[in-house]
Design a protein around this motif. Structure first.
Motif, PDB file in Angstrom:
ATOM      1  N   GLU A  72       0.848  -1.309  -0.077  1.00  0.00           N
ATOM      2  CA  GLU A  72       0.345   0.401   0.131  1.00  0.00           C
ATOM      3  C   GLU A  72       0.461   1.308  -0.898  1.00  0.00           C
ATOM      4  O   GLU A  72       0.674   2.189  -0.839  1.00  0.00           O
ATOM      5  N   ASN A  73       1.639   1.220   0.869  1.00  0.00           N
ATOM      6  CA  ASN A  73       2.564   2.640   0.799  1.00  0.00           C
ATOM      7  C   ASN A  73       4.098   2.783  -0.855  1.00  0.00           C
ATOM      8  O   ASN A  73       4.046   4.047  -1.376  1.00  0.00           O
ATOM      9  N   TYR A  74       3.635   1.338  -1.251  1.00  0.00           N
ATOM     10  CA  TYR A  74       4.509   1.797  -2.188  1.00  0.00           C
ATOM     11  C   TYR A  74       3.371   2.628  -3.594  1.00  0.00           C
ATOM     12  O   TYR A  74       4.014   2.905  -4.199  1.00  0.00           O
ATOM     13  N   GLN A  77       2.802   5.726  -3.179  1.00  0.00           N
ATOM     14  CA  GLN A  77       4.124   6.531  -3.412  1.00  0.00           C
ATOM     15  C   GLN A  77       5.057   6.273  -4.585  1.00  0.00           C
ATOM     16  O   GLN A  77       5.884   7.038  -4.403  1.00  0.00           O
ATOM     17  N   LYS A  78       4.287   5.554  -4.973  1.00  0.00           N
ATOM     18  CA  LYS A  78       4.964   5.483  -6.669  1.00  0.00           C
ATOM     19  C   LYS A  78       5.641   6.588  -7.839  1.00  0.00           C
ATOM     20  O   LYS A  78       5.754   6.624  -8.894  1.00  0.00           O
ATOM     21  N   ASN A  79       4.713   7.134  -7.571  1.00  0.00           N
ATOM     22  CA  ASN A  79       4.825   8.285  -8.262  1.00  0.00           C
ATOM     23  C   ASN A  79       5.893   9.386  -8.122  1.00  0.00           C
ATOM     24  O   ASN A  79       6.221  10.070  -8.715  1.00  0.00           O
ATOM     25  N   THR A  80       6.924   9.119  -7.458  1.00  0.00           N
ATOM     26  CA  THR A  80       7.662  10.006  -6.714  1.00  0.00           C
ATOM     27  C   THR A  80       8.455   9.611  -7.389  1.00  0.00           C
ATOM     28  O   THR A  80       9.827  10.194  -7.357  1.00  0.00           O
ATOM     29  N   PHE A  81       9.154   8.695  -8.229  1.00  0.00           N
ATOM     30  CA  PHE A  81      10.244   7.569  -9.104  1.00  0.00           C
ATOM     31  C   PHE A  81       9.683   8.434 -10.206  1.00  0.00           C
ATOM     32  O   PHE A  81       8.866   8.564 -11.074  1.00  0.00           O
ATOM     33  N   MET A 109       9.540   4.382   3.803  1.00  0.00           N
ATOM     34  CA  MET A 109       9.658   3.836   2.662  1.00  0.00           C
ATOM     35  C   MET A 109       9.309   5.577   2.131  1.00  0.00           C
ATOM     36  O   MET A 109      10.173   5.023   0.452  1.00  0.00           O
ATOM     37  N   LYS A 110       9.040   6.731   2.838  1.00  0.00           N
ATOM     38  CA  LYS A 110       9.485   7.652   2.111  1.00  0.00           C
ATOM     39  C   LYS A 110      11.577   8.203   1.913  1.00  0.00           C
ATOM     40  O   LYS A 110      11.493   8.451   0.534  1.00  0.00           O
TER      41      LYS A 110
END
Length: 126
Positions: A72-74, A77-81, A109-110
Motif C-alpha cells: 500500500e505504501n509503495y 508513493q510510486k509517483n515519486t519515481f 518508505m519515503k
C-alpha cells in the motif's frame, strides 16, 4: 499516473528475482531494505515485490499484514519515481523485528525511495 498496483508491476519472474539477488544493489532505511536491479529490454513498469522474513515474524497473519502495508505504501508513493528513468526490478524487504504501524512504515518508505533516487541519479551521472 494511476495509483493502482496492477499485475504488470508485480515481481513474479524467477529470472528477474534471481538476477535481483545475484547482481542487484541495495539501499537501507531502517526497518526497510530495497534491493534493485535494472531490467533489460522494453519494460514499461518497475517490477516490485515485498518480503517479510519468517525468522522475524513466526505468525503468517503478522507477515501478511506487514506485506499489505508495504504494498500500500509503495502504491501511494510510486509517483515519486522519475518517469524518464530506466525501469528496475525491486524488492522491499522488511528487516525490523517489531511490527510498525502504517505511518511509521510510510516515513521509512519515503526515506528509502529518496535514497534510491539519489544513488541512481549519481550512478547515471557517472
Amino acid at each position: 499516473m494511476k495509483q493502482g498496483y496492477p499485475k504488470e508491476e508485480k515481481l513474479k519472474s524467477k529470472i528477474h528475482i534471481g538476477q535481483l539477488f545475484e547482481e542487484g544493489r541495495s539501499v537501507k532505511s531502517f526497518p526497510l531494505k530495497l534491493m534493485y536491479h535494472p531490467i533489460r529490454g522494453e519494460e514499461h513498469h518497475h517490477k516490485v515485490g515485498v518480503s517479510v522474513p519468517k525468522r522475524n515474524f513466526k505468525l503468517a497473519v503478522t507477515r501478511n499484514r506487514i506485506k499489505r502495508l508495504l504494498r500500500e505504501n509503495y502504491r501511494k508513493q510510486k509517483n515519486t519515481f522519475p518517469a524518464h528513468t530506466k525501469k528496475y526490478s525491486m524488492m522491499f524487504i522488511y528487516t525490523g523485528r517489531k511490527e510498525l504501524d502504517y505511518t511509521e512504515i510510510e516515513v521509512a518508505m519515503k526515506k528509502l525511495i529518496h535514497k534510491f533516487i539519489e544513488t541512481e541519479l549519481k550512478a547515471d551521472a557517472l
